[in-house]
Design an enzyme around this catalytic site. Sequence first.
Site, PDB file in Angstrom:
ATOM      1  CB  THR A 121      25.716  -1.676 -34.949  1.00  0.00           C
ATOM      2  OG1 THR A 121      26.805  -0.813 -34.619  1.00  0.00           O
ATOM      3  CG2 THR A 121      24.409  -1.035 -34.545  1.00  0.00           C
ATOM      4  CD  GLU A 153      34.372   4.861 -41.121  1.00  0.00           C
ATOM      5  OE1 GLU A 153      34.598   5.469 -42.178  1.00  0.00           O
ATOM      6  OE2 GLU A 153      33.603   3.892 -41.052  1.00  0.00           O
ATOM      7  CG  PHE A 247      25.601  15.257 -34.188  1.00  0.00           C
ATOM      8  CD1 PHE A 247      25.534  14.404 -35.275  1.00  0.00           C
ATOM      9  CD2 PHE A 247      26.659  15.128 -33.300  1.00  0.00           C
ATOM     10  CE1 PHE A 247      26.494  13.428 -35.469  1.00  0.00           C
ATOM     11  CE2 PHE A 247      27.627  14.162 -33.479  1.00  0.00           C
ATOM     12  CZ  PHE A 247      27.544  13.308 -34.568  1.00  0.00           C
ATOM     13  CB  CYS A 258      27.334   4.084 -38.591  1.00  0.00           C
ATOM     14  SG  CYS A 258      28.727   2.969 -38.356  1.00  0.00           S
ATOM     15  CE  LYS A 261      25.824  -0.779 -40.353  1.00  0.00           C
ATOM     16  NZ  LYS A 261      25.428  -1.135 -39.008  1.00  0.00           N
TER      17      LYS A 261
HETATM   18  P1  NAD Z   1      34.079  -3.208 -42.163  1.00  0.00           P
HETATM   19  O1  NAD Z   1      33.293  -3.624 -43.343  1.00  0.00           O
HETATM   20  O2  NAD Z   1      35.069  -2.099 -42.290  1.00  0.00           O
HETATM   21  O3  NAD Z   1      34.860  -4.463 -41.557  1.00  0.00           O
HETATM   22  C1  NAD Z   1      34.299  -5.717 -41.373  1.00  0.00           C
HETATM   23  C2  NAD Z   1      35.401  -6.750 -41.583  1.00  0.00           C
HETATM   24  O4  NAD Z   1      34.901  -8.040 -41.221  1.00  0.00           O
HETATM   25  C3  NAD Z   1      35.861  -6.879 -43.037  1.00  0.00           C
HETATM   26  O5  NAD Z   1      37.250  -6.679 -43.101  1.00  0.00           O
HETATM   27  C4  NAD Z   1      35.473  -8.310 -43.431  1.00  0.00           C
HETATM   28  O6  NAD Z   1      36.397  -8.898 -44.326  1.00  0.00           O
HETATM   29  C5  NAD Z   1      35.492  -8.995 -42.079  1.00  0.00           C
HETATM   30  N1  NAD Z   1      34.709 -10.246 -42.033  1.00  0.00           N
HETATM   31  C6  NAD Z   1      33.486 -10.517 -42.516  1.00  0.00           C
HETATM   32  N2  NAD Z   1      33.136 -11.804 -42.249  1.00  0.00           N
HETATM   33  C7  NAD Z   1      34.165 -12.352 -41.569  1.00  0.00           C
HETATM   34  C8  NAD Z   1      34.408 -13.638 -41.015  1.00  0.00           C
HETATM   35  N3  NAD Z   1      33.513 -14.619 -41.108  1.00  0.00           N
HETATM   36  N4  NAD Z   1      35.587 -13.857 -40.385  1.00  0.00           N
HETATM   37  C9  NAD Z   1      36.511 -12.886 -40.289  1.00  0.00           C
HETATM   38  N5  NAD Z   1      36.326 -11.626 -40.800  1.00  0.00           N
HETATM   39  C10 NAD Z   1      35.174 -11.374 -41.424  1.00  0.00           C
HETATM   40  O7  NAD Z   1      32.989  -2.846 -41.038  1.00  0.00           O
HETATM   41  P2  NAD Z   1      33.123  -1.753 -39.872  1.00  0.00           P
HETATM   42  O8  NAD Z   1      32.893  -0.398 -40.435  1.00  0.00           O
HETATM   43  O9  NAD Z   1      34.338  -2.026 -39.083  1.00  0.00           O
HETATM   44  O10 NAD Z   1      31.833  -2.121 -39.020  1.00  0.00           O
HETATM   45  C11 NAD Z   1      31.748  -3.320 -38.277  1.00  0.00           C
HETATM   46  C12 NAD Z   1      30.543  -3.223 -37.353  1.00  0.00           C
HETATM   47  O11 NAD Z   1      30.735  -2.176 -36.392  1.00  0.00           O
HETATM   48  C13 NAD Z   1      29.230  -2.900 -38.033  1.00  0.00           C
HETATM   49  O12 NAD Z   1      28.189  -3.553 -37.362  1.00  0.00           O
HETATM   50  C14 NAD Z   1      29.097  -1.405 -37.846  1.00  0.00           C
HETATM   51  O13 NAD Z   1      27.758  -0.965 -37.869  1.00  0.00           O
HETATM   52  C15 NAD Z   1      29.682  -1.215 -36.474  1.00  0.00           C
HETATM   53  N6  NAD Z   1      30.268   0.104 -36.230  1.00  0.00           N
HETATM   54  C16 NAD Z   1      30.968   0.734 -37.199  1.00  0.00           C
HETATM   55  C17 NAD Z   1      31.527   1.982 -36.953  1.00  0.00           C
HETATM   56  C18 NAD Z   1      32.288   2.717 -38.028  1.00  0.00           C
HETATM   57  O14 NAD Z   1      32.541   3.904 -37.841  1.00  0.00           O
HETATM   58  N7  NAD Z   1      32.664   2.084 -39.126  1.00  0.00           N
HETATM   59  C19 NAD Z   1      31.389   2.565 -35.689  1.00  0.00           C
HETATM   60  C20 NAD Z   1      30.697   1.875 -34.698  1.00  0.00           C
HETATM   61  C21 NAD Z   1      30.134   0.633 -34.976  1.00  0.00           C
END
Ligand code: NAD
Length: 426
Positions: A121, A153, A247, A258, A261
């Site tokens: 995002t 999640e 909701f 999410c 932030k």
């Molecule tokens: P997360 O923290 O679970 O995972 C991110 C991963 O990226 C980590 O494992 C980290 O080690 C890795 N990483 C960081 N820098 C890196 C690099 N240079 N090379 C390789 N790997 C690297 O994050 P998430 O919850 O999966 O969220 C990721 C994105 O998706 C965010 O922008 C979030 O807002 C968005 N998002 C999350 C959700 C959710 O439910 N968690 C849902 C939709 C969107």
Amino acid sequence: MNIVCIGAGYVGLVSGTCLAELGHNVTCVDNDEEKIKLLNSGQVPFFEPGLSDLITKNQQSGSLKFASSLSDIIKNADIVFICVGTPPRENGQADLGFVFQVAEDIGKILDKHIVVVTKSTVPVGTNQKIKKIIKKNYQGNFDVASCPEFLREGSAINDFMNPDRIVIGTEAAGAKRLLLQLYEKIDCPKVLCNLETAEMIKYAANAFLATKISFINEIANVCENVGADVEQVAEGMGLDKRIGKAFLRAGIGYGGSCFPKDVRALHHIAGQNGYPFQLLRAVIEVNNQQRWLFYKKIKEALGCLENKTIAVWGLSFKPDTDDVRESISIDLIEKLVEDGAIVKAYDPQAMKNTQKIFGDKIQYCFSAEYAIENADCLLIVTEWDEFMNFDFSAVFKMKQKIILDGRNLFRKEELAIKGFKYIAIG
Ligand code: NAD
């Protein structure tokens, strides 16, 4: 197709696994070597229902692989998804350090045409910056697209496989075609738009859902003052098709990695672009206040909290996950500890992650039942099914039979019959 997902977190690992399940060859890359070691040894670094089995299945068939370095893998890729974190800065702005680092890494090792797709995002304008960063390091042809992820999640696999829509933001005709082909087995509306619109859809969707939550929470607070029942109000509202039931659950507010932030980030984006988004400011304030209104109720119910034993059910920010990022439970426990209470915590999945935060400051209980033994009150903070199905008629060992329910799981009358004082929201 050959796919690389950079970032094997909640989004990258689930997306990569599901794309492998759909028949693509996927490599998930993460610079956390421990995480990759764990995945290669057949373990999953976090809890997500169904994920472990799906990973094993696709790992065994050879369609899902894990690696800690991009360099060799990118050479065979058709599409590279950026799935790294975009955590909030102090001022609400999204920290794009990980995303830009990945863009630079891609540019440095690219030697053929690929489509780089952002699933993280990111604020409006980020994908144009990603394009520039890659271009600085690689002068050949490549395309950039934005496909924000909407999975939740706890139900991530189903959300990925059966989404309400897939957003494909790109100006490049080839990238559009390739992404439509990638997702062709997923039967849902595909929203085709430019990069900026795709980026905005994600923020607007999350901000709207957060607004619904803060709205019903304010209605709940008014209900308490006027003798109305928010559960029935929400039901009556939700039956209106223009409003919908989703909701509209009153409670102690939204948490997680999410909503908080993304709402802050959209508020910041609007401000930076000359528009003070007043509604979102209120959504944020209401959400921040809601947990402390609940805390006030705990104090009103127990008086001084010093040396009171308080059972806390639910540590994750929502059910069916072990994620405690921005979990309201964590804030409440922190304050309880500060006020001298003895906290007995229980969660079906999030104990380990909570232990990393509180160490030996609180007690960790192996069951919901054990947590309430000798407690002065029970706080219900996360709506796990296990709590909804708990048999309160068999509870004999609480010091005081007081339940403060931050998620409105029960009816007051039902628990009153069993001898409980039950305090909920609205
Ligand atoms: P997360 O923290 O679970 O995972 C991110 C991963 O990226 C980590 O494992 C980290 O080690 C890795 N990483 C960081 N820098 C890196 C690099 N240079 N090379 C390789 N790997 C690297 O994050 P998430 O919850 O999966 O969220 C990721 C994105 O998706 C965010 O922008 C979030 O807002 C968005 N998002 C999350 C959700 C959710 O439910 N968690 C849902 C939709 C969107």
